[in-house]
Every structure is written in C-alpha cells, then in structure tokens.
Motif scaffolding. Sequence first.
Motif, PDB file in Angstrom:
ATOM      1  N   GLY A  36     -12.791  -8.898  21.141  1.00 30.20           N
ATOM      2  CA  GLY A  36     -13.608  -9.066  19.941  1.00 30.20           C
ATOM      3  C   GLY A  36     -14.289  -7.786  19.495  1.00 30.20           C
ATOM      4  N   PRO A  37     -15.131  -7.187  20.336  1.00 27.16           N
ATOM      5  CA  PRO A  37     -15.755  -5.923  19.955  1.00 27.16           C
ATOM      6  C   PRO A  37     -14.748  -4.803  19.704  1.00 27.16           C
ATOM      7  CG  PRO A  37     -16.956  -6.930  21.761  1.00 27.16           C
ATOM      8  CD  PRO A  37     -15.703  -7.741  21.573  1.00 27.16           C
ATOM      9  N   LEU A  38     -13.661  -4.786  20.462  1.00 26.99           N
ATOM     10  CA  LEU A  38     -12.635  -3.762  20.254  1.00 26.99           C
ATOM     11  C   LEU A  38     -12.055  -3.866  18.841  1.00 26.99           C
ATOM     12  CD1 LEU A  38     -10.669  -1.581  21.300  1.00 26.99           C
ATOM     13  CD2 LEU A  38      -9.238  -3.434  22.196  1.00 26.99           C
ATOM     14  N   ARG A  39     -11.723  -5.058  18.437  1.00 24.58           N
ATOM     15  CA  ARG A  39     -11.143  -5.277  17.110  1.00 24.58           C
ATOM     16  C   ARG A  39     -12.158  -4.952  16.008  1.00 24.58           C
ATOM     17  NH1 ARG A  39      -8.681  -8.897  13.258  1.00 24.58           N
ATOM     18  NH2 ARG A  39      -6.423  -8.756  13.538  1.00 24.58           N
ATOM     19  N   SER A  40     -13.409  -5.379  16.216  1.00 24.20           N
ATOM     20  CA  SER A  40     -14.456  -5.112  15.227  1.00 24.20           C
ATOM     21  C   SER A  40     -14.731  -3.616  15.106  1.00 24.20           C
ATOM     22  CB  SER A  40     -15.735  -5.846  15.614  1.00 24.20           C
ATOM     23  OG  SER A  40     -15.553  -7.241  15.572  1.00 24.20           O
ATOM     24  N   TYR A  41     -14.721  -2.923  16.230  1.00 27.23           N
ATOM     25  CA  TYR A  41     -14.984  -1.476  16.237  1.00 27.23           C
ATOM     26  C   TYR A  41     -13.937  -0.736  15.401  1.00 27.23           C
ATOM     27  CZ  TYR A  41     -16.025   3.173  18.130  1.00 27.23           C
ATOM     28  OH  TYR A  41     -16.363   4.493  18.280  1.00 27.23           O
ATOM     29  N   VAL A  42     -12.682  -1.148  15.553  1.00 24.63           N
ATOM     30  CA  VAL A  42     -11.591  -0.462  14.850  1.00 24.63           C
ATOM     31  C   VAL A  42     -11.492  -0.896  13.395  1.00 24.63           C
ATOM     32  CG1 VAL A  42      -9.079  -0.235  14.749  1.00 24.63           C
ATOM     33  CG2 VAL A  42     -10.270  -0.052  16.947  1.00 24.63           C
ATOM     34  N   MET A  43     -11.646  -2.194  13.145  1.00 22.45           N
ATOM     35  CA  MET A  43     -11.328  -2.728  11.818  1.00 22.45           C
ATOM     36  C   MET A  43     -12.543  -2.959  10.930  1.00 22.45           C
ATOM     37  SD  MET A  43      -8.222  -5.323  12.821  1.00 22.45           S
ATOM     38  CE  MET A  43      -7.869  -5.683  11.092  1.00 22.45           C
ATOM     39  N   GLY A  44     -13.739  -2.973  11.500  1.00 24.43           N
ATOM     40  CA  GLY A  44     -14.937  -3.115  10.706  1.00 24.43           C
ATOM     41  C   GLY A  44     -14.935  -4.366   9.849  1.00 24.43           C
ATOM     42  N   LYS A  45     -15.159  -4.205   8.555  1.00 23.33           N
ATOM     43  CA  LYS A  45     -15.229  -5.353   7.650  1.00 23.33           C
ATOM     44  C   LYS A  45     -13.873  -6.010   7.426  1.00 23.33           C
ATOM     45  CE  LYS A  45     -19.350  -3.728   5.224  1.00 23.33           C
ATOM     46  NZ  LYS A  45     -19.941  -3.301   3.921  1.00 23.33           N
ATOM     47  N   ARG A  46     -12.816  -5.370   7.891  1.00 23.75           N
ATOM     48  CA  ARG A  46     -11.476  -5.961   7.765  1.00 23.75           C
ATOM     49  C   ARG A  46     -11.116  -6.778   9.020  1.00 23.75           C
ATOM     50  NH1 ARG A  46      -7.618  -2.880   8.357  1.00 23.75           N
ATOM     51  NH2 ARG A  46      -8.703  -1.079   9.187  1.00 23.75           N
ATOM     52  N   SER A  69      -3.253  -3.427  11.011  1.00 23.51           N
ATOM     53  CA  SER A  69      -2.177  -2.545  10.573  1.00 23.51           C
ATOM     54  C   SER A  69      -1.634  -1.767  11.778  1.00 23.51           C
ATOM     55  CB  SER A  69      -2.703  -1.554   9.532  1.00 23.51           C
ATOM     56  OG  SER A  69      -3.639  -0.665  10.144  1.00 23.51           O
ATOM     57  N   GLU A  70      -0.533  -1.060  11.567  1.00 21.08           N
ATOM     58  CA  GLU A  70       0.018  -0.199  12.630  1.00 21.08           C
ATOM     59  C   GLU A  70      -1.034   0.783  13.113  1.00 21.08           C
ATOM     60  OE1 GLU A  70       2.827  -0.110  14.189  1.00 21.08           O
ATOM     61  OE2 GLU A  70       4.252  -1.304  13.026  1.00 21.08           O
ATOM     62  N   ARG A  71      -1.759   1.356  12.172  1.00 19.78           N
ATOM     63  CA  ARG A  71      -2.778   2.336  12.530  1.00 19.78           C
ATOM     64  C   ARG A  71      -3.896   1.686  13.342  1.00 19.78           C
ATOM     65  NH1 ARG A  71      -5.824   6.401   8.229  1.00 19.78           N
ATOM     66  NH2 ARG A  71      -7.171   7.453   9.750  1.00 19.78           N
ATOM     67  N   ASP A  72      -4.300   0.477  12.934  1.00 15.96           N
ATOM     68  CA  ASP A  72      -5.334  -0.250  13.689  1.00 15.96           C
ATOM     69  C   ASP A  72      -4.883  -0.473  15.131  1.00 15.96           C
ATOM     70  OD1 ASP A  72      -7.004  -0.556  11.427  1.00 15.96           O
ATOM     71  OD2 ASP A  72      -6.003  -2.418  10.851  1.00 15.96           O
ATOM     72  N   ILE A  73      -3.648  -0.903  15.294  1.00 12.64           N
ATOM     73  CA  ILE A  73      -3.144  -1.208  16.631  1.00 12.64           C
ATOM     74  C   ILE A  73      -3.078   0.054  17.482  1.00 12.64           C
ATOM     75  CG2 ILE A  73      -1.106  -2.007  17.900  1.00 12.64           C
ATOM     76  CD1 ILE A  73      -0.630  -3.996  15.593  1.00 12.64           C
ATOM     77  N   VAL A  74      -2.648   1.144  16.890  1.00  8.90           N
ATOM     78  CA  VAL A  74      -2.612   2.418  17.618  1.00  8.90           C
ATOM     79  C   VAL A  74      -4.014   2.798  18.101  1.00  8.90           C
ATOM     80  CG1 VAL A  74      -2.262   4.909  17.354  1.00  8.90           C
ATOM     81  CG2 VAL A  74      -0.531   3.311  16.526  1.00  8.90           C
ATOM     82  N   GLU A  75      -5.006   2.619  17.221  1.00  9.04           N
ATOM     83  CA  GLU A  75      -6.376   2.971  17.606  1.00  9.04           C
ATOM     84  C   GLU A  75      -6.915   2.025  18.682  1.00  9.04           C
ATOM     85  OE1 GLU A  75     -10.775   3.891  15.614  1.00  9.04           O
ATOM     86  OE2 GLU A  75      -9.038   3.471  14.313  1.00  9.04           O
ATOM     87  N   MET A  76      -6.621   0.738  18.540  1.00 14.73           N
ATOM     88  CA  MET A  76      -7.083  -0.219  19.555  1.00 14.73           C
ATOM     89  C   MET A  76      -6.489   0.096  20.922  1.00 14.73           C
ATOM     90  SD  MET A  76      -7.349  -4.089  18.021  1.00 14.73           S
ATOM     91  CE  MET A  76      -6.500  -4.065  16.461  1.00 14.73           C
ATOM     92  N   THR A  77      -5.198   0.357  20.960  1.00 14.30           N
ATOM     93  CA  THR A  77      -4.566   0.623  22.249  1.00 14.30           C
ATOM     94  C   THR A  77      -5.055   1.937  22.855  1.00 14.30           C
ATOM     95  OG1 THR A  77      -2.641   1.569  21.105  1.00 14.30           O
ATOM     96  CG2 THR A  77      -2.516  -0.747  21.747  1.00 14.30           C
TER      97      THR A  77
END
Length: 514
Positions: free
Chosen positions: A136-146, A152-160
């Motif tokens: 949850g926090p990982l996804r929120s940190y990367v994607m913010g209001k989205r 997106s591909e970029r979001d997943i790269v940043e999360m991993t």
Amino acid sequence: MDGSGRDLFVADLAVKDGLVADIGSNLGPAEDTIDLAGKTLVPGFVDVHGHSELKAMTDPDVSPKLLQGYTSELAGNCGVGVAPVREEEKTSLTQEVAGILGRGPEVWNWNSFPELLDRMESGAYGVDLGLLVPHGPLRSYVMGKRRSSLASERDIVEMTAILREAMDAGAFGLSTGLFYDPCCYADSKELTALFETVASRGGVVSVHQRNEGDRILESLEEILAPAESSGVRLQISHLKVGGERNRHKLDRVLETIERYAERGCDVAFDQYPYSAGSTSLYSLLPPSYLALGFNEVKRRLGDKVERGNIRGQMEEPGDWDGVYSMLGWDRIILTGADLEENRVFLGRTLREIGDMRGQDPFDSYFDLISKEGKALTMVDFITDEDSVERIMVHPLQCFGTDGLYSGCPHPRTFGSSYRVLDRYVKDKKLLTLPEAIRKLSSLPAERAGFDDRGLLSVGFRADMVELDLDGLEDRADYGSPSLTGRGIPSVWVRGRPAVRDGEVVSREGRLVRR
C-alpha cells in the motif's frame, strides 16, 4: 518438545551466548540452573502474520505477544505499513493505518524503508521483529494521486527498484492486501513484477487475497499463477472462506492450493484460530468509493442519492468482496474508535448501534465513517468453526495472530497461542501437542524466513517457552479480549529471561534484518 513435531522427551538443555549449546544429560557445570521438572520446554513461538511495528515504538514490551509465548514476529502484513512515505503524506498515512497498527510515535523520523529499519534498529523490544515491505505505502509513494489507477511501466519499474533497495537493507519480502485500497487496483502485470523482484532476493510474499468469499477461487488463481511462474515463496494470509453461502467452496480452495504445491509452487497459508475476523470498518465500502479518498467519500456521504448508490453496491457487490452482503449488520461488531462520542458503541453490533442512534443501520454506518474513516475497526463473524478446524489440520497450515491494536481488540491479539493449546489440543484434541507446537514455532519460522529459530536444536536461537500444561487456560474472548491466559509462566529470548511468573522482566528482542 523441540518444535520439529517429534514427541516429548526428557533432557537437559544448555544455553551459551544466546544459542542452544547442547541437549542431553550430564551436560556439565553451569553458571545458572533452572529446574522445570513437571513442565514442558518448547521453542519460542513465531508469529508469521503480525502488525506490531508501530506498537513496538510506543509500547516496546509488545506484551500482548510476549506474554503468550511469541518471541519473534514478521510484521508489516496485509499491505498495511508506514514506509516508504513522503513527508507531506505522513499525516494522512498515520490516520489510514491507525485502526490496524495503532497510533505509534508522534514524530515519524523516517521516509524510506531503509530509514524505518534504522529507526527500529535503535530500540529494544519484547520480541524480535522482522518487517515486510507493505504494498500500500509503496504504491502510494510511487503513484501519488494516481494510486487508484493501473500502474504504468514506469511506475512498476520504480516500485520494484524501491522494493529491491528495501530487501537489500533487510526487509524479509513484500506484503499486499488486495482487499484494501490502494493494493486492490493492482493488476496481474504489477503483481508479477513485484513477485519476481522478491523471488530474486529469496524473500517471501504475504498476500491478503482480493476476495475471501464469493470469488475466492478466482482470487486464489490470481496470486498462485505469478507465485508459480516467479518461484517466490507465497504465504497466503489468514486463510478462510467467508460467508455461509460459500462454505461449500472450502474443499476446492484447499484442492487448488494443493495442486499448485504438488507442481512445485512454494505455497502455504497461515490462520488465526477463530471464526471471526477483524479489520477496518471503512473497508466495507465499495472499491470505487475507496479510490476517492476520505475527504471525497465524506462529501458524497452527505448526499442521499450517493448513500443510496453505496448501499445498493454493498447489498449487491458483484465481483468485489462484499463483507456486509455475506454477513449483515448483526454479525459485525465495532471494536475501535478514536472519538470519545463513538467509544460508547464499542462491543456493539452495527445493528445495535443503529438502534442506539435511532437510525437505519446503513445511515448509522455512513455517519460513523464520515467522522472517523479508517480509524474505526470491527470484528466480523465471517466463517464457521467447522471450517476453522478443517483448515487447521491441513499440513500446509501454520498459525499467525493477525493481532491488531484497536480500542477493543479481537481476542486473537492476546490469546491466539493459548486458544490453540487450550481449545484445540487440550479440550478438542484436534491437534497433538507436538504438531501444535510445530505449527506455532518451526513451521512459521521457516515460512517467514527466520532460519535460526523455531527449534530447540544445537546452534539455534535459545528462544524458549515454559508450558504448564496442567494449568493452561485461554481467557481472552470477545467480551474480554485483552485477558492474558494462564500456563506460560516463563519466556526466554536469546537465552535471557524475558517473562518470569507471567510478568515481563526484560526486553531482549531486536529488529531483525533478513
């Protein structure tokens, strides 16, 4: 009883430098000798499914766990946690996790997950704590209001990348709560990438399924497929089948898990030994509303038309896990509230609360969450005793507490191990004592990734529990959930006394890095 599943045997056990040094007889002189004649020595219990990371910062004894014999916990489960977090999001995250984790310290002096580990490493606790990275926090940190959108591909790269950094710093793996916002918006592509990242570091993925009721079989396939393809160690959280209308699915649930295990998928599941669950009352809302954020939900709940729309979705949930539709208001009890005006309702069903407020239960529910959001917690009688017992005896099952820290907690927080040993071993004889101890110690240690504990064996950690089997008594129940049981007079952590005569005497636990 050494935790391996073998039967009781009589022996002396020597401890040196926090480890088990020898087991047998005529072990030679010792600086200190403890006579446990008539009692049973077992390994310290390992909680594979805990939520104590904030509790440990404000109440470092972590006495609800330690006093029932737990000496290690894998925390950060269900995708709920406190890092990574941006500075401007700390206030909202504090409120979001309060119902599950408690409030914690006033100042959160961390942002990244490695910084959280450093913060916790400075403390001494009643139990050892290992942490999972919460999705949850990982996804929120990367994607913010989205965060309620597909990644997106970029979001997943940043999360991993952040996940790899956290695991390299000592995280044991990842947890996700696909039932909860924002984890519920993840698709198979995102999950597969996260699973593969954890697998590459040899960690564990702990999953609160998207659906534990009407669509539980589809939900299982959603997590088993990427676990199999990635080779990750998958721990299915608090396995159950929710709602009377779904009881018949339990055989197929177990068969599905067994089929993947037989094919080589490293999968198992944990369970708390109760027929009632516990989580945020807010989570009863439809996912489409959870995605809006609390302020927007509150605004919409002020509109009668919107209330009617939400009620309709709760009554006919479609493809999401509608807990209300499975249980009704009579089987949901309020257990936690921040506001004094709402604490008078603790321990009451949602129907009773509606009657006390002179409202329809739906309107009463909507008004409550409009004021407190995710701070409200519930106990929900989601399954039945027969299902609990059938899951309990399965060879892929081990125990976890899923203990929450709300105002009127579920008794599992204080009594899980006592209930196992008193109700299911001593009274019902559903499990043998050696098997119950194995499911409380070595098996959850193995699943969590604690490879130096869970057994009384030479070279293993000298985490030990004294059991008085004759005096064993589980006392925590739904009316008095915080009563500590009887029959565990002593606990040792790292070979040093942590509990003596049922009282916490020292804090020998530390943060553990993978």
